[in-house]
Structure formats: C-alpha cells, structure tokens
Design a protein around this motif. Structure first.
Motif, PDB file in Angstrom:
ATOM      1  N   GLU B  40       0.797  -1.138  -0.074  1.00 33.48           N
ATOM      2  CA  GLU B  40       0.026   0.091   0.070  1.00 33.48           C
ATOM      3  C   GLU B  40       0.683   1.350   0.049  1.00 33.48           C
ATOM      4  O   GLU B  40       0.533   2.123  -0.740  1.00 33.48           O
ATOM      5  N   GLY B  41       1.916   1.182   0.955  1.00 37.03           N
ATOM      6  CA  GLY B  41       2.734   2.588   0.688  1.00 37.03           C
ATOM      7  C   GLY B  41       3.653   2.623  -0.179  1.00 37.03           C
ATOM      8  O   GLY B  41       3.810   3.616  -1.092  1.00 37.03           O
ATOM      9  N   ILE B  42       3.875   1.632  -1.156  1.00 37.04           N
ATOM     10  CA  ILE B  42       4.436   1.653  -2.448  1.00 37.04           C
ATOM     11  C   ILE B  42       3.460   2.351  -3.596  1.00 37.04           C
ATOM     12  O   ILE B  42       3.747   3.203  -4.433  1.00 37.04           O
ATOM     13  N   SER B  43       2.079   1.991  -3.342  1.00 35.52           N
ATOM     14  CA  SER B  43       1.318   2.369  -4.281  1.00 35.52           C
ATOM     15  C   SER B  43       0.983   3.813  -3.915  1.00 35.52           C
ATOM     16  O   SER B  43       0.996   4.788  -4.905  1.00 35.52           O
ATOM     17  N   TRP B  44       1.226   4.663  -2.739  1.00 36.84           N
ATOM     18  CA  TRP B  44       1.155   6.046  -2.386  1.00 36.84           C
ATOM     19  C   TRP B  44       2.261   6.592  -2.841  1.00 36.84           C
ATOM     20  O   TRP B  44       2.327   7.779  -3.555  1.00 36.84           O
ATOM     21  N   ALA B  45       3.515   6.209  -2.805  1.00 34.72           N
ATOM     22  CA  ALA B  45       4.835   6.865  -3.379  1.00 34.72           C
ATOM     23  C   ALA B  45       4.779   6.644  -4.914  1.00 34.72           C
ATOM     24  O   ALA B  45       5.126   7.882  -5.457  1.00 34.72           O
ATOM     25  N   GLY B  46       4.193   5.851  -5.611  1.00 31.26           N
ATOM     26  CA  GLY B  46       3.769   5.769  -6.837  1.00 31.26           C
ATOM     27  C   GLY B  46       2.934   7.220  -7.546  1.00 31.26           C
ATOM     28  O   GLY B  46       3.148   7.948  -8.309  1.00 31.26           O
ATOM     29  N   MET B  47       1.576   7.037  -6.500  1.00 34.79           N
ATOM     30  CA  MET B  47       0.956   8.242  -6.625  1.00 34.79           C
ATOM     31  C   MET B  47       1.483   9.525  -6.645  1.00 34.79           C
ATOM     32  O   MET B  47       1.158  10.669  -7.024  1.00 34.79           O
ATOM     33  N   ASN B  48       2.172   9.738  -5.663  1.00 34.92           N
ATOM     34  CA  ASN B  48       3.032  10.802  -5.208  1.00 34.92           C
ATOM     35  C   ASN B  48       4.142  11.231  -5.752  1.00 34.92           C
ATOM     36  O   ASN B  48       4.817  12.236  -5.196  1.00 34.92           O
ATOM     37  N   GLU B  49       4.482  10.370  -6.588  1.00 41.39           N
ATOM     38  CA  GLU B  49       5.785  10.492  -7.254  1.00 41.39           C
ATOM     39  C   GLU B  49       6.910  10.836  -6.330  1.00 41.39           C
ATOM     40  O   GLU B  49       7.563  11.615  -6.490  1.00 41.39           O
ATOM     41  N   ALA B  50       6.864   9.965  -5.290  1.00 38.72           N
ATOM     42  CA  ALA B  50       7.965   9.923  -4.247  1.00 38.72           C
ATOM     43  C   ALA B  50       9.061   9.033  -4.731  1.00 38.72           C
ATOM     44  O   ALA B  50       8.930   7.565  -4.865  1.00 38.72           O
ATOM     45  N   PRO B  51      10.611   9.315  -4.629  1.00 38.12           N
ATOM     46  CA  PRO B  51      11.424   8.440  -5.063  1.00 38.12           C
ATOM     47  C   PRO B  51      11.510   7.609  -3.643  1.00 38.12           C
ATOM     48  O   PRO B  51      11.798   8.238  -2.645  1.00 38.12           O
ATOM     49  N   VAL B  52      11.893   6.344  -3.818  1.00 40.54           N
ATOM     50  CA  VAL B  52      12.097   5.434  -2.817  1.00 40.54           C
ATOM     51  C   VAL B  52      12.839   4.069  -3.358  1.00 40.54           C
ATOM     52  O   VAL B  52      12.305   3.775  -4.329  1.00 40.54           O
ATOM     53  N   LEU B  53      13.831   3.556  -2.649  1.00 40.10           N
ATOM     54  CA  LEU B  53      14.306   2.353  -3.073  1.00 40.10           C
ATOM     55  C   LEU B  53      14.110   1.319  -2.034  1.00 40.10           C
ATOM     56  O   LEU B  53      14.227   1.454  -1.088  1.00 40.10           O
ATOM     57  N   ILE B  54      13.586   0.260  -2.770  1.00 44.41           N
ATOM     58  CA  ILE B  54      13.095  -0.863  -1.788  1.00 44.41           C
ATOM     59  C   ILE B  54      13.909  -1.926  -2.293  1.00 44.41           C
ATOM     60  O   ILE B  54      13.769  -2.546  -3.647  1.00 44.41           O
ATOM     61  N   THR B  55      14.808  -2.605  -1.464  1.00 45.49           N
ATOM     62  CA  THR B  55      15.650  -3.694  -1.813  1.00 45.49           C
ATOM     63  C   THR B  55      14.794  -5.005  -1.082  1.00 45.49           C
ATOM     64  O   THR B  55      14.371  -5.028   0.023  1.00 45.49           O
ATOM     65  N   TYR B  56      14.700  -5.868  -2.283  1.00 43.95           N
ATOM     66  CA  TYR B  56      13.800  -6.974  -2.041  1.00 43.95           C
ATOM     67  C   TYR B  56      14.571  -8.274  -2.108  1.00 43.95           C
ATOM     68  O   TYR B  56      15.325  -8.525  -2.960  1.00 43.95           O
TER      69      TYR B  56
END
Ligand code: TPP
Ligand code: SF4
Ligand code: MG
Lengths: 302, 342
Positions: B40-56
């Motif tokens: 859900e947080g990744i979806s918010w970041a996408g909607m708000n054009e927020a850069p973030v790196l998630i190492t999976y």
C-alpha cells in the motif's frame, strides 16, 4: 498558482466538530507564525484526514494512508528535525488500523504532536463504530449496539510512553488551541485527543451531551523529577476513566525529563541536529559525495 | 545517515517515503512477508511521485515458506506490487558487485523518475560471502543523479505538467507543497474532476515511457558468450550459468548466457535482437513458472524452448546445471527440475 489561492472546497458536514479543530489550528498557526518553511501537517485517511487541505494558512500538507500518518511523519521529522510536524488523524486511523504505530511512537518520544479527531465513528465511511465508541452504544449507522469495548486513548498513550497527554473538546476552540499549542511547544511526543462531535453519525456523543459533562482538570500534570513518574501517571490514568457523568479536559500528564529520539540520535551522530539528512549533500559535481573507498577499506579483513 | 528500526514493514516503507519528501535519499529493505505489507505504501509513493528504493531479498515463498532459503518466485509480484497503475522500476542483481552498484543506481533511477524502484536480490546473495577485488569499488567514478530539482517557494506546483511527465522536485520546508493519495491537481489538492484525472494519470505513467526511452537497453542485459543455445536467466543463477559455459566448452558444447538486469522498463527491442535466429532458448530460474521468461513472452512474444527450474530454496549448483544443459541440448529434453544441495 491560482490553485493555491482558490479555497479548497470543504466537504465536511454542517456542524461537524472538525471545523472547531481546524479553527484552533488556524489560530495557533497564526500565533506561532507557522508556515511551509517551518511546519508540515501530516494526516491519515478519514474526514479528519482532509484537514491539511482545508487550512487557510500557507502551510504544507501530506495526506497519507489510513492509519499511517505517524509513520510518514516519523520519516519527515527524522530527516528534517527543523520542521514542526503536526499529525492529524481520526480515532479509527489512530486506535484501529494504526494503533501499532501509535504505541511505538511512545517508545521513541520524537518531538511531534498528534491531534486525534475522536468522534466515536468512522465518519468518512458512513458511521461504523470506531475503537473509542463505548460498548452497548448504538449510534445512527449501527444495526445493533456495539459489542466491542472501547480503547481509552489517554491511558493507552500514558502506557505507551507519551510525554504529553491532553484532551480537548472541538467546540471549545480557544481551549483546544491552547492545548495543541502547548503540545507543539512540549519537547517530546504529544497526544491531544479532541472530543469531536459528528452530528451526522454519532447521535449519542453530541455537542449538548458533551457540554453537560466536560470540566477542566484539577491536577498538576507536570513531572518534576523521575521519582514522580509513577504517581503522576497513576493520577492521570485514574482521571482518564471518568466518563459517564463528568469528562475532564486539559493536560493529564507532561514529562520533559525523557530524552527525545532526536537527542538519542544526537548521542550517536554528534552533528545530527546541525547536519540532518535532508541537508546533507549527496553528490558533488555529479559524483558521489560519499567516499565509498574509505568505507570499504575500513571493513578490510587482513 | 539515520537508520530507524521500525515496528513493522508498513512503518518502514512509509517512514522511508516520508523521509524522501524532505530531500533525503531514502531506502528500505525486506523479504517477501514484509514486501507484502509494503504494497500500500509503494502505491502511495507511486501516486505522489516520491522516490524510494526498496531492496527485495527474495526467499522461498509463499508465506514464510522456506524462510532461511532462497528463491526467485516473487518477480511478478515485484513488477505488480501496489494497487493501481503507476511506474514501478525493477532491477535485479546477479552477484555481489552488481548488488553494490545497483543500490546506488537504483537510488539514481528513483530520483530521476520520481517513483519507487525495487531492487531484487535473493537470499542466497544477501546471506553469502564472495571474494572480490577491492579495486572494483573505487567509488570516485560513481555518478549521482538527483533528477530535476528546484527551490520551490510559495507558488510551487509539485505535479506541474511537462512533456516527459517529470515535474521539478522541491522539498518540504523549502516550498509550499501538498501531497495526497487521492487523485490531485498539479498543486497536490484533491480533485475527482475527469479531465484533470485524464491528464495527471497520463503524466505519471509517461515517466516510465521516458525511462524506457532514456535508459540504454544494452545496459539492461548482460550477454556472455555467443551461441545458438541461449540460457536465459536473471539473478543469482548468473554465476552457475557462466561456470557451466566453461565446463560445457570442454565437452564441446557452446552456450550463451543472457542475464536480464532490468525488468521494468523492459529491454524489448534489444532482447528481440539478441534472441533472433537462436535455435534454442533455455529458461533457467529458481521458480516454477519461469517468471522472467514469461515477462519476455509478454513483452516480445518470444517463448523459451526448454526449461531448467528449481524451487527447493537451494541455489542452482554447477554440476546439476551442466548435467541438465547436456540433457536439454543433446537429448532435447524440454524440462529439467533440479533439486541438488543439502
Ligand atoms: C487500508 C484501508 N482500509 C480501509 C479504508 C477505508 N476507510 C477510509 S476512512 C476509514 C475510517 C475513517 O474513520 P476515522 O479514522 O475515525 O476518521 P473520521 O472519518 O472519523 O475522521 C476507513 C475504514 C482505507 N482507506 N484504507
Ligand atoms: S461524517 Fe461526521 S466527522 Fe465526517 S464531516 Fe460529517 S459530521 Fe464531520
Ligand atoms: Mg472517527
């Protein structure tokens, strides 16, 4: 540009307690000279979550996810501790889906304030029971009386380690303004639980119902030495259970003797406050400012 | 740098996203169960054009599956994580050197395209040692790209329209900014107005087209050797595949190893070019469906001929891979399932 000046369309219901909270915040933003350069309002999802969009001051707002305002606010504050961060959340937001973040924020004692719009219902989604609605109560949308017991926000905050705990009443604009102002000025994690009538869905805890019960607290909430903590916490918890006949408003507890998370970080990172993450240069002329070679060399094994 | 031990992965992603709004570079790391919570947080970041790196860091799934072992079964999850349509950039490392450089590259991509970047590594890389020459890590030649930045001020519009979808980024504290997970106008205020929705939705998605255009496709794939027999793989199987190439050479069998490094955007034209005219494409993956090959098919229409698969949580071992490739190439077997390792 015009979009900023255009007043946002406010879709709260007529008579909603949220207007009182909004007005308190506008007044205190004026008094404390808060604007986008020093202030961010971070909200959750609910009727309450729209508050930053409706504030008339020139502030910045971050309208996040249901229950997660605290987590976003934590990231903002720790990366830029020079900002004053105010969290605006519903009671469902805070004590339902987001309760884990609420509790863990007490462990950190970051210098922030959370204002809870406590209306006993999920206003935005048409009035289901929120975690603060008392057992046995049947508000307008409920087909049967609520069979869950309610959370006591004041006691939960105290047990979690909040160092400023207060309760306001939405229609007491000046009183609420003073409480939120003191919460912001407090050094550490502060809760202001604001009793907020929802005339549309909560037909039990109405403006008149509250007005007949609220009174100003008559305890000294301030902790002056660490030895006083158990006594002050106990007195506050005891007061927080008053409800049916009399409902106390004001500051239940305040303790500035606990180090903030920022101070704890500063012990490990001595220039944290003067060179916080949002200030740090990442590149110099397009190349990395971090000397990776040195980091790797430091890890070299014989 | 500040590192926070969060109470859960929901807090981790949302703290990281909050932090990125202030201008700090922000990253978080997790494995499958935590990545599920982050969606859900990744979806918010996408909607708000927020850069973030998630190492999976992928493990043996579903659920806690094989929690101390490795896997590649979450590629499609990484590609589709979070509800709704928004640009997700997905890169995958095959060895420790790649992991190091990709982590910096991933942050560059996140800031340049203002969107979440998912950096896939696997348990068997994350929890393994390898001996590497220190000279590989000079550091001083690493480029940092922060994308379009402005001071902002009072009249700033965070989501201003532009031809390539990218709006100059300003930070909390410097500009008057509104963010919201609801659909919004250029200023970041809530609106459900249809024409605004059309335009701002397209603006967000245009950024992935811009990334697709700007990133050289050749940089999204590693090709080792040249042969009509192609081993198509990604991630940690790179090592075993390259070693197998050498062993098989001694047995008179040639293979070419194609390692996909970026899945979104996908190097579709370059893959078509590399794979054109090959007589055999062998998908090698640590999962059941050969998900990396499925992405190839989705993007190019090209299908593998044969499969070497393993989902026991153990990495692909050299001996079993050499044996499997001989069976596929010499005997024409279509599918070999591996289970080597203790
Ligand atoms: C993860 C998630 N679950 C459910 C919802 C739907 N939802 C939106 S607001 C809300 C409840 C709001 O109640 P509260 O937090 O008390 O705020 P109020 O509207 O009363 O101010 C819910 C359940 C959502 N947005 N996200
Ligand atoms: S539903 Fe209740 S809380 Fe929401 S705006 Fe209306 S009165 Fe206020
Ligand atoms: Mg509510």
């Amino acid at each position: 540009m015009e979009e900023h000046e255009q007043k946002e369309f406010n879709d709260w219901c007529i008579g909603c307690g949220d207007f009182g909270i909004l007005r308190s915040e506008e007044l205190l933003a004026e008094e404390l000279k808060l604007d986008y350069k020093n202030f961010v309002v971070v909200s959750g999802i609910g009727c309450s979550g729209k508050a930053p969009h409706f504030l008339t001051q020139k502030i910045s707002g971050v309208h996040t996810l249901h229950g997660r305002a605290m987590a976003f606010a934590t990231g903002i504050k720790l990366s830029n501790p020079s900002l004053e961060v105010l969290i605006e959340a519903g009671d469902g937001d805070t004590f339902g889906i987001g309760v884990g973040h609420f509790v863990n924020a007490g462990r950190r004692n970051i210098d922030m304030t959370i204002v809870v719009h406590d209306n006993g219902v999920y206003g935005l989604t048409k009035g289901q029971a929120s975690p603060t609605l008392k057992r046995g109560e049947k508000t307008k949308s409920l087909p049967k009386p609520n069979i869950n017991d309610s959370i006591n926000p004041i006691a939960l905050a105290l047990a979690s380690g909040y160092t400023f705990v207060a309760r306001g009443f939405a229609y007491d604009v000046n009183g609420t303004k003073e409480l939120i102002k003191k919460a912001i000025q407090h050094k550490g994690m502060a809760l202001v639980d604001v009793l907020q009538p929802c005339p549309t869905y909560n037909d039990i805890n109405t403006n008149d119902w509250y007005k007949a019960r609220v009174y100003n607290l008559d305890i000294d909430p301030v902790v002056k030495s660490i030895e006083e903590v158990p006594e002050k916490v106990n007195a506050a918890i005891s007061k927080s259970y008053e409800w049916e006949q009399k409902i106390p408003l004001g500051i239940f507890y305040q303790n500035e003797l606990v180090p903030t998370f920022e101070e704890r970080l500063n012990e490990d990172i001595p220039d944290y406050m003067s060179n916080y993450p949002a200030m740090q240069p990442i590149d110099s002329n397009g190349k990395t400012a971090t000397k990776y070679e040195n980091l790797i060399r430091a890890r070299k094994v014989a | 740098m500040v590192v926070v031990q969060s109470e859960d992965e929901i807090a981790a992603i949302n703290m990281a996203v909050g932090s990125s709004l202030t201008g700090a570079r922000s990253a978080t790391a997790t494995s499958g169960p935590g990545f599920s919570l982050m969606s859900e947080g990744i979806s918010w970041a996408g909607m708000n054009e927020a850069p973030v790196l998630i190492t999976y860091y992928m493990r043996g799934a579903p659920a806690t599956g094989l929690p101390t072992r490795s896997g590649q079964a979450d590629l499609k999850f990484a590609l589709n994580v979070g509800h709704g349509e928004f640009p997700r950039i997905v890169i995958a490392s095959g060895d420790h050197e790649e992991v190091f450089y990709d982590s910096i590259y991933g942050l560059n991509l996140a800031e340049r395209y203002q969107t979440p970047v998912i950096h896939i590594i696997e348990k068997c890389l994350a929890n393994a040692y390898s001996v590497l020459d220190m000279k590989l890590f000079t550091g001083s030649d690493i480029s940092i790209e922060r994308g379009l930045l402005v001071e902002g001020g009072e009249d700033y519009r965070r989501f201003a329209h532009s031809d390539n979808g990218l709006s100059p980024r300003a930070f909390l504290g410097k500009a008057r900014i509104f963010y919201t997970g609801d659909e919004h106008n250029e200023t970041g205020h809530i609106t459900e107005e249809s024409l605004n929705r059309l335009a701002i939705y397209e603006k967000r998605l245009k950024k992935l087209e811009t990334a697709d255009r700007e990133i050289m496709e050749e940089s999204m794939v590693n090709v080792f050797g040249d042969s009509e027999n192609v081993v198509l793989t990604w991630g940690s199987t790179k090592g075993a595949a390259i070693d197998a190439m050498e062993e098989l050479k001694e047995k008179g069998i040639d293979i070419e190893v194609v390692q996909v490094r970026m899945f979104s955007p996908y190097p579709k034209n370059y893959m078509k070019k590399i794979l054109a005219g090959k007589s055999r494409i062998i998908a090698l993956e640590n999962n059941y469906y050969a998900q990396g090959a499925e992405v190839l098919t989705e993007k190019t229409g090209i299908m593998p001929d044969s499969y070497i698969l393993k989902w026991t949580g153990r990495p692909v071992l050299l001996d079993e891979l050499v044996d499997a490739l001989e069976r596929v190439i010499k005997k024409g077997e279509k599918k070999v399932v591996l289970h080597g390792g203790a």
